[in-house]
Design an enzyme around this catalytic site. Structure first.
Site, PDB file in Angstrom:
ATOM      1  N   HIS A  17       0.410  -1.853  -3.181  1.00  0.00           N
ATOM      2  CA  HIS A  17      -0.903  -1.204  -3.246  1.00  0.00           C
ATOM      3  C   HIS A  17      -1.023  -0.162  -2.142  1.00  0.00           C
ATOM      4  CE1 HIS A  17      -2.212  -3.697   0.115  1.00  0.00           C
ATOM      5  NE2 HIS A  17      -1.903  -4.796  -0.565  1.00  0.00           N
ATOM      6  N   HIS A  20       0.107  -0.835   1.483  1.00  0.00           N
ATOM      7  CA  HIS A  20       1.544  -0.690   1.766  1.00  0.00           C
ATOM      8  C   HIS A  20       1.909   0.796   1.848  1.00  0.00           C
ATOM      9  CE1 HIS A  20       1.432  -4.534  -0.750  1.00  0.00           C
ATOM     10  NE2 HIS A  20       1.715  -4.944   0.471  1.00  0.00           N
ATOM     11  N   CYS A 125       0.570 -21.723   7.780  1.00  0.00           N
ATOM     12  CA  CYS A 125       0.081 -20.912   6.653  1.00  0.00           C
ATOM     13  C   CYS A 125       1.290 -20.422   5.858  1.00  0.00           C
ATOM     14  CB  CYS A 125      -0.730 -19.706   7.116  1.00  0.00           C
ATOM     15  SG  CYS A 125      -1.101 -18.568   5.736  1.00  0.00           S
ATOM     16  N   CYS A 128       1.484 -16.533   5.475  1.00  0.00           N
ATOM     17  CA  CYS A 128       1.973 -15.821   6.668  1.00  0.00           C
ATOM     18  C   CYS A 128       3.387 -16.261   7.020  1.00  0.00           C
ATOM     19  CB  CYS A 128       1.129 -16.140   7.894  1.00  0.00           C
ATOM     20  SG  CYS A 128      -0.517 -15.462   7.918  1.00  0.00           S
ATOM     21  N   CYS A 143      -6.555 -20.089   7.690  1.00  0.00           N
ATOM     22  CA  CYS A 143      -5.785 -18.969   8.227  1.00  0.00           C
ATOM     23  C   CYS A 143      -6.736 -17.797   8.431  1.00  0.00           C
ATOM     24  CB  CYS A 143      -4.689 -18.578   7.237  1.00  0.00           C
ATOM     25  SG  CYS A 143      -3.984 -16.956   7.586  1.00  0.00           S
ATOM     26  N   HIS A 146      -5.516 -14.964   5.729  1.00  0.00           N
ATOM     27  CA  HIS A 146      -5.583 -15.211   4.283  1.00  0.00           C
ATOM     28  C   HIS A 146      -6.735 -16.100   3.858  1.00  0.00           C
ATOM     29  CE1 HIS A 146      -1.355 -13.929   4.923  1.00  0.00           C
ATOM     30  NE2 HIS A 146      -1.639 -13.230   3.852  1.00  0.00           N
ATOM     31  N   LYS A 294     -10.249  -5.761   3.824  1.00  0.00           N
ATOM     32  CA  LYS A 294      -8.861  -5.315   3.772  1.00  0.00           C
ATOM     33  C   LYS A 294      -8.421  -5.389   2.311  1.00  0.00           C
ATOM     34  CE  LYS A 294      -4.212  -6.726   4.854  1.00  0.00           C
ATOM     35  NZ  LYS A 294      -3.331  -7.861   4.791  1.00  0.00           N
ATOM     36  N   LYS A 297      -3.776  -8.477  -2.095  1.00  0.00           N
ATOM     37  CA  LYS A 297      -3.625  -9.127  -3.394  1.00  0.00           C
ATOM     38  C   LYS A 297      -4.530 -10.345  -3.483  1.00  0.00           C
ATOM     39  CE  LYS A 297       0.518  -8.934  -2.204  1.00  0.00           C
ATOM     40  NZ  LYS A 297       1.651  -8.192  -1.707  1.00  0.00           N
TER      41      LYS A 297
HETATM   42  N1  MSP Z   1       7.057  -9.097   4.936  1.00  0.00           N
HETATM   43  C1  MSP Z   1       6.154  -9.015   6.019  1.00  0.00           C
HETATM   44  C2  MSP Z   1       6.587  -7.967   7.026  1.00  0.00           C
HETATM   45  C3  MSP Z   1       7.954  -8.138   7.587  1.00  0.00           C
HETATM   46  S1  MSP Z   1       8.387  -6.831   8.642  1.00  0.00           S
HETATM   47  C4  MSP Z   1       9.768  -7.323   9.385  1.00  0.00           C
HETATM   48  C5  MSP Z   1       4.771  -8.644   5.508  1.00  0.00           C
HETATM   49  N2  MSP Z   1       4.724  -8.075   4.289  1.00  0.00           N
HETATM   50  S2  MSP Z   1       3.387  -7.588   3.554  1.00  0.00           S
HETATM   51  O1  MSP Z   1       3.796  -7.243   2.215  1.00  0.00           O
HETATM   52  O2  MSP Z   1       2.348  -8.528   3.689  1.00  0.00           O
HETATM   53  O3  MSP Z   1       3.000  -6.245   4.260  1.00  0.00           O
HETATM   54  C6  MSP Z   1       2.184  -6.216   5.405  1.00  0.00           C
HETATM   55  C7  MSP Z   1       2.047  -4.790   5.876  1.00  0.00           C
HETATM   56  O4  MSP Z   1       1.582  -3.944   4.799  1.00  0.00           O
HETATM   57  C8  MSP Z   1       1.006  -4.581   6.975  1.00  0.00           C
HETATM   58  O5  MSP Z   1       1.503  -4.860   8.267  1.00  0.00           O
HETATM   59  C9  MSP Z   1       0.717  -3.113   6.811  1.00  0.00           C
HETATM   60  O6  MSP Z   1       1.748  -2.356   7.350  1.00  0.00           O
HETATM   61  C10 MSP Z   1       0.695  -2.964   5.295  1.00  0.00           C
HETATM   62  N3  MSP Z   1      -0.630  -3.214   4.746  1.00  0.00           N
HETATM   63  C11 MSP Z   1      -0.958  -4.120   3.788  1.00  0.00           C
HETATM   64  N4  MSP Z   1      -2.281  -3.985   3.494  1.00  0.00           N
HETATM   65  C12 MSP Z   1      -2.834  -3.022   4.245  1.00  0.00           C
HETATM   66  C13 MSP Z   1      -4.122  -2.435   4.338  1.00  0.00           C
HETATM   67  N5  MSP Z   1      -5.138  -2.808   3.597  1.00  0.00           N
HETATM   68  N6  MSP Z   1      -4.282  -1.422   5.225  1.00  0.00           N
HETATM   69  C14 MSP Z   1      -3.263  -0.982   6.008  1.00  0.00           C
HETATM   70  N7  MSP Z   1      -2.042  -1.512   5.943  1.00  0.00           N
HETATM   71  C15 MSP Z   1      -1.796  -2.555   5.087  1.00  0.00           C
HETATM   72  O7  MSP Z   1       3.822  -8.852   6.225  1.00  0.00           O
END
Ligand code: MSP
Length: 497
Positions: A17, A20, A125, A128, A143, A146, A294, A297
């Site tokens: 989304h 990311h 969690c 996480c 958590c 989440h 935020k 999903k």
């Molecule tokens: N897989 C782990 C990260 C491992 S890195 C060695 C993870 N994945 S995640 O799919 O949950 O992605 C988290 C990251 O996605 C956040 O740290 C951020 O960079 C980005 N974001 C996800 N949602 C976001 C927002 N709503 N706003 C900004 N960034 C966001 O954690």
């Protein structure tokens, strides 16, 4: 000069989304900008495919974790492409090259005496993949990220002696105050370190979906260590027959505040334990919020980047995210917000400036940029502009850097109004002044467009082509002289009907 920038690797437990995409675009802007500075750049993004977050989702969907990854990793790859990310490699933690290298590094940490066998009981969690300390647990045993109930888990497994790195980490933070940015995030990490660090699990005995612990293959490596190591392992196998580690390590990391602890504490400690240089910089950004939450999903309030790109184009999306929300802070975004900035800033301010400038050069000077000097009142505003911009991007101040350029865009529009070239064109005695004005506008437009190139690669490339500028290097105002023949330019940001 080498510059190595990374995004977090995203869990393959749902569709990508805009949240990311945001991190990916941020890293891409830095990657493109450093390429414009003539540096050797390596830009890495990818997917995190092991551990509970993926295994549990696969179970819910009745597929294997590998099947889930094989379905979703290409979606993340496509997302990077759609937002015009110029990544040099896309890592999947299921890659053999990654797994092999993870085992080597973990073995080294073991051999260096930082691993022991023990038992741990705590609140966990699964989304996480993290045990929570008492101070992190929210009311109702939830958590904080989440909002799901934590589970009580007891494990016999291998531990990483994180506690032994409290002092080295404090020293790192003292010696390199710029290591974690912005400052308020650095202070947060430091406060966590000063509270006292507990040892953390390095392996999971019950889970099968992971990289086997080399000396105890009945267990898999805890997903966070396998995942963090992606930044290091990718360099060893991204280019066949070539190890890029020497050339590019250490990295500059971009990530959001949700995974601060792992990147600012576990990661440098683990690298120290392995005898590997710690990262250069860790830049933490905030969340894009939709109606106050935020996007995620589990919260179900996802804005699909595909829709935004289909309607506004990737450039406009890239621009909007960093213009609307101050990079580093949380900020609201909305479809209405997109439209407002698209119309007023991209279409009216920048797009019009471009079309006006080119059409006046066409009309009054037969399409050739005059050979003249810019007027000092305009040129003065551009003194040191590229240097100031570069300095802001060195601190990952993506929003401030954009504001810095936008002031110049506005200055150029104001200059058009002040000098009214259409009046000068009617006055034969003002031909010299008109030359200077048009030259100044063409140069100003070229310089702002060079700076904006990292943010909006497509529109700016079209405009630079129309200005007969082949280079993408960040050189200064007035350095080009005149004589270029300008071309046609369709509106950069067409008005929405
Ligand atoms: N897989 C782990 C990260 C491992 S890195 C060695 C993870 N994945 S995640 O799919 O949950 O992605 C988290 C990251 O996605 C956040 O740290 C951020 O960079 C980005 N974001 C996800 N949602 C976001 C927002 N709503 N706003 C900004 N960034 C966001 O954690």
């Amino acid at each position: 000069m080498a510059f190595y920038v990374t995004t977090p690797i995203y869990y393959v437990n749902g569709e990508p989304h805009l949240g990311h995409a945001y991190s990916t675009i941020a890293a891409d802007i830095l990657a493109r900008h450093h390429r414009q500075r003539g540096e050797d750049v390596f830009f890495l993004t990818g997917t995190d495919e092991f551990g509970e977050p993926v295994a549990q989702q696969a179970e819910r969907e009745g597929v294997t974790p590998r099947e889930l990854g094989d379905r979703l990793a290409p979606r993340f790859k496509e997302m990077a492409k759609k937002v015009n990310a110029s990544n040099d490699f896309f890592i999947r933690t299921t890659d053999e090259g990654h797994q092999k290298r993870v085992q080597e590094v973990v073995q080294r940490v073991h051999d260096n005496g930082h691993v022991y066998e023990g038992t741990y009981e705590g609140w966990y969690c699964p989304r996480c993949a993290d045990f929570k300390t008492e101070s992190e647990i929210e009311d109702g045993n939830r958590c904080p990220i989440h909002r799901i109930e934590l589970t009580r888990e007891k494990q016999d497994n291998w531990f990483f002696r994180l506690s032994a790195f409290q002092e080295p980490l404090e020293r790192l933070y003292a010696e390199r105050p710029e290591f974690v940015q912005p400052d308020f995030r650095r202070n947060e990490a430091l406060a966590f370190i000063r509270q006292g660090l507990h040892d953390v699990s390095l392996s999971r005995p019950t889970l099968k979906w992971g990289v086997p612990v080399p000396w105890d293959p009945d267990q898999v490596i805890y997903v966070w260590f396998d995942a963090l190591l992606n930044y290091y392992t990718a360099l060893s196998y991204a280019r066949e027959g070539k190890d890029l580690t020497e050339a590019f390590w250490p990295a500059t990391h971009i990530l959001a505040k949700d995974i601060l602890k792992f990147h600012a504490i576990y990661w440098p400690a683990f690298l120290m334990a392995a005898g590997i240089e710690v990262p250069k910089r860790v830049f933490i950004h905030g969340y894009l919020l939709m109606e106050g939450h935020k996007m995620s999903k589990s919260l179900g309030n996802v804005l699909d980047p595909d829709d935004v790109i289909a309607k506004f184009g990737a450039d406009a999306l890239r621009y909007y995210c960093f213009r609307e929300v101050s990079f580093g802070q949380d900020g609201q975004i909305s479809p209405q917000g997109f439209e407002a900035r698209y119309e007023s800033e991209l279409a009216n301010e920048y797009g019009n400036l471009a079309n006006r400038t080119l059409s006046m050069i066409g009309r009054y000077r037969d399409g050739v940029v005059p050979e003249a000097d810019a007027e000092p009142e305009l040129a003065g505003g551009f003194d040191g502009a590229a240097e100031g911009f570069t300095a802001l991007l060195d601190e990952a101040e993506l929003t401030q850097a954009l504001e810095h350029v936008w002031k110049l865009v506005r200055r150029l529009n104001q200059y058009v109004e002040e000098t009214a070239p259409w009046k000068l064109a009617k006055d034969d005695g003002a031909a010299g002044r008109l030359d200077s004005v048009l030259y100044g506008l063409a140069e100003g437009l070229r310089v702002v467009t060079m700076m904006l190139h990292a943010y909006m690669p497509d529109a700016t490339a079209r405009l630079l082509d129309a200005l007969d500028e082949e280079s993408r290097g960040l050189d200064g105002f007035g350095s080009r002289g005149g004589g270029q023949r300008v071309g046609e330019l369709a509106p950069l940001f067409p008005k929405l009907s």
